[in-house]
Each structure stands twice: as structure tokens, then as C-alpha cells.
Design an enzyme around this catalytic site. Structure first.
Site, PDB file in Angstrom:
ATOM      1  N   ASP A  63       2.873  17.315  65.867  1.00  0.00           N
ATOM      2  CA  ASP A  63       3.329  18.006  67.070  1.00  0.00           C
ATOM      3  C   ASP A  63       4.133  17.059  67.952  1.00  0.00           C
ATOM      4  OD1 ASP A  63       1.896  20.181  66.166  1.00  0.00           O
ATOM      5  OD2 ASP A  63       0.232  19.930  67.584  1.00  0.00           O
ATOM      6  N   ARG A  64       5.053  17.613  68.693  1.00  0.00           N
ATOM      7  CA  ARG A  64       5.960  16.797  69.515  1.00  0.00           C
ATOM      8  C   ARG A  64       5.231  15.797  70.423  1.00  0.00           C
ATOM      9  NH1 ARG A  64      11.582  18.833  71.964  1.00  0.00           N
ATOM     10  NH2 ARG A  64      12.263  16.875  72.885  1.00  0.00           N
TER      11      ARG A  64
END
Length: 232
Positions: A63-64
Site C-alpha cells: 500500500d502507498r
């Protein structure tokens, strides 16, 4: 992200692993935003003086706002074999998480059923066997506690979207800085979740490889007391 700023953790003819900074996108789908797969391709093109397109296999993502070990394949054979390991759940993944509140158990297992709400982009815990839901399983150990924050070491058995973030929030201990799932803290573009290590079978030599990423510099300042024992 430039090629010179990439932190290479492991590289051979078939695999390449980097330390993903929080806030960076793992891969591109559309648009012109710089992503890590593009930066790695540029690095390989420059280092090996490659002409034309450079092959890079995306075998998993982070995830970012998450930091840590991000693995790529450099050959199509390697990509297929590594992707299959991730699908089968044979890659051993270890995460470090800083969560809000005191987790009193020294160790435990979380089992939930998760379903993504496409309209909101959030993943929710739902009753078992809900249509479209998928089982999520993780194991955790408490590594430290200080000032209302708990440091957990987590070994997920499944790899669902936002799994660790959702399951910890459902437990009542959202990941520090993860406003999407209930944290009241802010941590720039990051959250307190770090992919500490990956252990996989080399796609050609079939020997186990473990790649470890050091904790980000921001953790050393923000979480120094709760991480006592982990910092040199």
C-alpha cells in the site's frame, strides 16, 4: 523517486528487491506519476545499458503509505514462479506495526472475513461466508509498548487488500497514522506499518532467500521509545 535514490536490498539475474519508501506508489496503472516499478526499470536500463524496453515483473505490491521490502522479478520465468509463491501463500512475510493503544496479549491470532466496498475504497470486516468476502488470517507478537503505542511483529498467512490495517483496526488498535481506518494521529504520508522482511524460494536455484528492510528514519524519531531494543 530517482534511480540514484533507490535502495537496493537484493539483486541478481532473476530478482530485485528494494526498500520502498512510505508515500511512493509500487506500480503504475495510468497517469504520469513516478512509481517504483518505473524507477527500477530506469535503474536497470541505465546500469546494464539496455536498449529498448526493460522487462520487470510485478509479483506483489505494498500500500502507498506502507514502507519496506518490495520484490520484483527480472525475467518472465522468475515472475511466473514468484507470483505463484505469493498466490499459494508460501512467501513468509513479516511486518512491524505501531498501533494505537496497549495490546495486552503477548501473542495472538486474528481471523476475520473481509470485503471491499468499491464505492468507498475501504475494506470492512463482515460476518463469515458473506458473499464476496474473503478469509484473512494473521499472527502477531507484542514486541514493545510505550506512551499509548504498541509495537507488534505480524506474520500474515493470507494477503488480502488492506488486511493488516483492517484487522488491527477491528481489534481496536488502528495502525498509527492510518486515518482511513480510524487512527487519530498524523504521520506525513506514512502509516506505522513496515514490511520488515520477505523469505521466498529463489525462482531458479530454489534456495530460500530472506530480504530485510531497515526501519525508516522517521520511525527512529517518532517511535524511538516504543522501539527500544530494535534500534542500534
Amino acid at each position: 523517486m530517482t534511480t540514484s535514490s533507490l535502495e537496493i536490498l537484493y539483486e541478481d539475474n532473476h530478482c530485485l528487491a528494494i526498500a520502498k519508501p512510505a508515500g511512493s506508489l509500487s506500480t503504475h496503472f495510468q497517469g504520469n506519476e513516478e512509481t517504483l516499478d518505473r524507477a527500477v526499470k530506469a535503474y536497470l536500463k541505465e546500469k546494464y545499458h539496455k536498449q529498448g524496453n526493460v522487462f520487470l515483473g510485478v509479483v506483489h505490491r505494498l500500500d502507498r503509505p506502507v514502507s519496506g521490502v518490495l520484490l520484483f522479478a527480472r525475467t518472465s520465468k522468475g515472475a511466473a514462479r514468484l507470483a505463484e509463491q505469493f498466490r499459494q501463500g508460501t512467501v513468509e512475510k513479516t511486518y512491524w506495526a505501531i498501533v494505537e493503544g496497549e495490546v495486552t496479549k503477548t501473542a495472538g491470532t486474528l481471523e476475520d472475513w473481509l470485503k471491499k466496498d468499491k464505492s468507498s475504497g475501504r475494506v470492512e470486516v463482515v460476518p463469515p461466508h458473506t458473499e464476496g468476502a474473503r478469509q484473512a488470517l494473521l499472527h502477531f507478537q507484542r514486541r514493545g509498548y510505550y506512551g499509548g503505542l504498541t509495537w507488534l511483529e505480524i506474520r500474515p498467512q493470507t494477503g488480502r487488500t488492506h488486511q493488516l490495517r483492517v484487522q488491527l483496526a477491528h481489534l481496536g488498535h488502528p495502525v498509527y497514522g492510518d486515518a482511513k481506518y480510524g487512527s487519530v494521529a498524523t504521520f506525513d504520508r506514512a502509516i506505522g506499518l513496515h514490511a520488515r522482511s520477505l523469505t521466498f524460494l529463489h525462482p531458479v536455484r530454489y534456495e530460500p532467500i530472506t530480504v530485510t528492510a531497515d526501519i525508516p528514519r522517521a520511525w527512529r524519531g517518532r517511535f524511538a521509545y516504543v522501539l527500544q531494543g530494535a534500534l542500534p
